[in-house]
Design a protein around this motif. Sequence first.
Motif, mmCIF file in Angstrom:
data_model
loop_
_atom_site.group_PDB
_atom_site.id
_atom_site.type_symbol
_atom_site.label_atom_id
_atom_site.label_comp_id
_atom_site.label_asym_id
_atom_site.label_seq_id
_atom_site.Cartn_x
_atom_site.Cartn_y
_atom_site.Cartn_z
ATOM 1 N N LYS A 78 0.827 -1.209 0.000
ATOM 2 C CA LYS A 78 0.000 0.000 0.000
ATOM 3 C C LYS A 78 0.862 1.260 0.000
ATOM 4 N N ALA A 79 1.980 1.222 0.699
ATOM 5 C CA ALA A 79 2.881 2.381 0.696
ATOM 6 C C ALA A 79 3.511 2.566 -0.677
ATOM 7 N N ALA A 80 3.866 1.459 -1.333
ATOM 8 C CA ALA A 80 4.436 1.546 -2.681
ATOM 9 C C ALA A 80 3.408 2.073 -3.672
ATOM 10 N N ASN A 81 2.165 1.600 -3.559
ATOM 11 C CA ASN A 81 1.101 2.119 -4.425
ATOM 12 C C ASN A 81 0.906 3.615 -4.238
ATOM 13 N N ALA A 82 0.972 4.061 -3.001
ATOM 14 C CA ALA A 82 0.794 5.490 -2.719
ATOM 15 C C ALA A 82 1.903 6.324 -3.342
ATOM 16 N N ARG A 83 3.097 5.767 -3.423
ATOM 17 C CA ARG A 83 4.231 6.466 -4.007
ATOM 18 C C ARG A 83 4.334 6.275 -5.512
#
Length: 265
Positions: A78-83
């Motif tokens: 989810k953090a990678a998707n946000a970035r």
Amino acid sequence: MDFACLEHMRVRNPLVHSITNTVAAHFTANGLLAAGASPIMGNEPDEMADMAAVCEALLINIGTLEQSTIAAMFAAGKAANARGIPVVLDPVGVAATPLRRETVARLLEEIKFAAIRGNAAEIGFIAGEAWQGKGVDAGQGAANAAQIAASVAQKYQCVVAVSGETDYVSDGQSTFTVKNNTPLFPKITASGCLLGAVIAAFLASEQGDDLAAVTAACTFYAVAGETAAQGLDERQSGTFGVKLIDSLAMISAQDLTAKARVEAV
């Protein structure tokens, strides 16, 4: 096919965060270094957002599942998707246990993947096809691997790579075969796991054409394997593992252009 993306990856030297299994971590880290990328491993959920802030790609490999690692996979994804950095899924042995099946189903529902890489049994299971696998082995089935790759790619709007004697890479619209290979690949642990990380490195360096990046990554890896296997018989798997790492460092874009056996389906 243009393989300049290999040199682009080496110049960029992307930092790839790999959440991977215990038997693959060391081999994956050394393989990424040899290929021209930089590895970082981390399974602690509390640092996943910080990891995503400094990394350029993420590999989620479900080979060794623990509850804390599962939590890290979701936090990291989810953090990678946000970035907006690419995330690769390797659904190792997805059909083997209920926990693996449930984890992959949730990952596919909650995280956007740029690519999914697996053997025919793993991708076939995700596609809902009847395929008899044994643990993490590819097994046997009657389904068409190219069709399996395309159907999963269409469903999850990503690129899918089915690894095997012939690799199939599809974005749901176009499909390529990579016919470079060696029978020594399945003789060493973590050969497929490392390929997932290499795919992540190529995706980090060639954002905008995911199909080309994944196809090039699979070709690079397969040609490196063929080169490493030269002069070896099938009992020399230990030597092959070492030579594969060396070969990943030595293969050039010119070598790929000369040796690649890539065809559009």
